[in-house]
Design a protein around this motif. Structure first.
Motif, mmCIF file in Angstrom:
data_model
loop_
_atom_site.group_PDB
_atom_site.id
_atom_site.type_symbol
_atom_site.label_atom_id
_atom_site.label_comp_id
_atom_site.label_asym_id
_atom_site.label_seq_id
_atom_site.Cartn_x
_atom_site.Cartn_y
_atom_site.Cartn_z
ATOM 1 N N ALA A 79 24.054 27.996 -32.809
ATOM 2 C CA ALA A 79 24.268 28.821 -33.999
ATOM 3 C C ALA A 79 25.747 28.929 -34.379
ATOM 4 N N ARG A 80 26.617 28.942 -33.401
ATOM 5 C CA ARG A 80 28.040 29.159 -33.713
ATOM 6 C C ARG A 80 28.686 27.980 -34.428
ATOM 7 N N PHE A 81 27.986 26.849 -34.490
ATOM 8 C CA PHE A 81 28.548 25.682 -35.192
ATOM 9 C C PHE A 81 28.115 25.616 -36.657
ATOM 10 N N HIS A 82 27.219 26.516 -37.070
ATOM 11 C CA HIS A 82 26.843 26.675 -38.489
ATOM 12 C C HIS A 82 26.378 25.369 -39.130
ATOM 13 N N TYR A 83 25.515 24.651 -38.411
ATOM 14 C CA TYR A 83 25.005 23.396 -38.961
ATOM 15 C C TYR A 83 24.271 23.617 -40.284
ATOM 16 N N LYS A 84 24.508 22.714 -41.218
ATOM 17 C CA LYS A 84 23.729 22.646 -42.457
ATOM 18 C C LYS A 84 22.682 21.543 -42.304
ATOM 19 N N ILE A 85 21.686 21.556 -43.171
ATOM 20 C CA ILE A 85 20.519 20.674 -43.019
ATOM 21 C C ILE A 85 20.297 19.863 -44.288
ATOM 22 N N VAL A 86 20.036 18.566 -44.122
ATOM 23 C CA VAL A 86 19.508 17.738 -45.220
ATOM 24 C C VAL A 86 18.119 17.277 -44.793
ATOM 25 N N HIS A 87 17.116 17.636 -45.568
ATOM 26 C CA HIS A 87 15.736 17.340 -45.192
ATOM 27 C C HIS A 87 14.875 17.266 -46.445
ATOM 28 N N LYS A 88 13.877 16.397 -46.409
ATOM 29 C CA LYS A 88 12.872 16.350 -47.470
ATOM 30 C C LYS A 88 11.538 15.994 -46.833
ATOM 31 N N ASP A 89 10.485 16.696 -47.215
ATOM 32 C CA ASP A 89 9.161 16.371 -46.689
ATOM 33 C C ASP A 89 8.793 14.952 -47.080
ATOM 34 N N SER A 90 8.294 14.185 -46.107
ATOM 35 C CA SER A 90 7.914 12.798 -46.382
ATOM 36 C C SER A 90 6.390 12.672 -46.367
ATOM 37 N N PRO A 91 5.854 11.551 -46.824
ATOM 38 C CA PRO A 91 4.395 11.404 -46.944
ATOM 39 C C PRO A 91 3.675 11.047 -45.653
ATOM 40 N N ASP A 92 4.366 11.054 -44.510
ATOM 41 C CA ASP A 92 3.741 10.686 -43.243
ATOM 42 C C ASP A 92 2.460 11.489 -43.011
#
Length: 313
Positions: A79-92
């Motif tokens: 948590a202390r590194f404050h990661y941001k997220i890039v994500h998109k639901d895929s059709p799997d």
């Protein structure tokens, strides 16, 4: 860093995907306590892999949705590194996706694209998208990252060969398109390719070379070739280890500059990620489940690391 987390599912049943086995009432008895334990263990792997300096970017696969990614990044000690997220639901069909975590003080995305892998002969074919993220590294250079999880060998190597070929073509076309816009693009392809560096999908269709030819520009170089001779590779099938999790880069990335310098690519094979293999000998990755038996492990894959030295500028 790249890591196949092996079934990082939430506990809800999504009626649109085949995720029923990871619910509290199914045979695995997957519940909130087990989910939180897994997220905590994965967070510890990430920190240990970075030698307590958390990775700048992390490609992940086999994650179900944004909820589990937020659980992972908000988990102490990450948590202390404050990661941001890039994500998109895929059709799997199982509902598993790829994603990228990044530390915003070191990497600032300005564009991303989820690229579908499709089959013109079979409209019902579904698999994970290839995720491209373009961003500025350390305020001084542009980096283009492709996160991959190619179709598995489930159902037979030869029977599924064509699908990984489709994924390779998709990635190759996307890279060529990128070179059209950024002629000397610094590219990192990371992922679980479900093939080894010498298989046709990677060596012939993607044209990822073992070594960089200094006389040619615009080549892709597979930094994972050297791992094939390792006693421990990234995934184990019965007796044999194989290299499925890889880093493939453009030769421009290797040239370095006043922003960063490439050091090495390696498998993170800490002892706590492994356990004795009583059936086939040696060791194997310590998984969360063996069959349906819960054992509080990590993943059936080992993480892989790409080390760079950031330069003062």
């Amino acid at each position: 860093m790249f890591y196949n987390t092996e079934n990082l599912f939430d506990t809800e049943n999504d009626s649109l995907t085949n995720d029923e086995e990871f619910t509290p009432d199914a045979n695995r008895h997957w519940n909130q306590a087990r989910l939180h334990s897994k997220a905590e263990r994965l967070a510890k792997v990430i920190l240990a892999a970075g030698k307590w300096n958390a990775p700048l970017v992390i490609g992940l696969c086999e994650v179900e949705d944004l909820n589990v990614l937020e659980l992972l990044t908000r988990n102490e000690p990450l948590a202390r590194f404050h990661y941001k997220i890039v994500h998109k639901d895929s059709p799997d069909s199982r509902g598993i996706d790829v994603a990228l975590l990044y530390r915003p003080e070191y990497f600032r995305p300005f564009d991303y694209q989820a690229i579908p892998v499709t089959d013109a002969k079979d409209k019902s074919f579904k698999t994970r998208d290839v995720l491209r993220i373009s961003g500025v590294l350390n305020d001084c250079d542009t980096l283009h990252i492709f996160v991959n999880h190619w179709p598995s060998r489930y159902g037979g190597i030869m029977e599924t060969l064509r699908y990984r070929g489709l994924a390779a073509e998709t990635l190759r076309n996307s890279i060529q398109d990128l070179f059209g816009r950024y002629p000397k693009a610094k590219i990192i392809c990371m992922g679980d390719f479900n093939d080894t560096p010498s298989d046709d999908s990677l060596a012939k269709i993607l044209e990822a070379k073992e070594l960089d030819n200094p006389k040619l520009e615009g080549e892709l170089v597979n930094l994972s070739f050297g791992w094939i001779s390792n006693e421990i590779q990234t995934i184990k099938s019965k007796f044999s280890w194989e290299v499925f999790d890889q880093f493939i880069v453009s030769d421009y990335f290797l040239q370095g500059n006043n922003c960063f310098k490439f050091q090495k690519a390696e498998i993170f094979k800490a002892g706590f990620l492994l356990e004795p293999d009583s059936k086939f000998g040696g060791v194997k990755p310590k998984r969360t489940y063996v069959g349906f038996k819960y054992q509080e492990g990590f993943s059936d894959h080992l993480p892989v690391l790409l080390r760079v030295q950031l330069q003062n500028h």
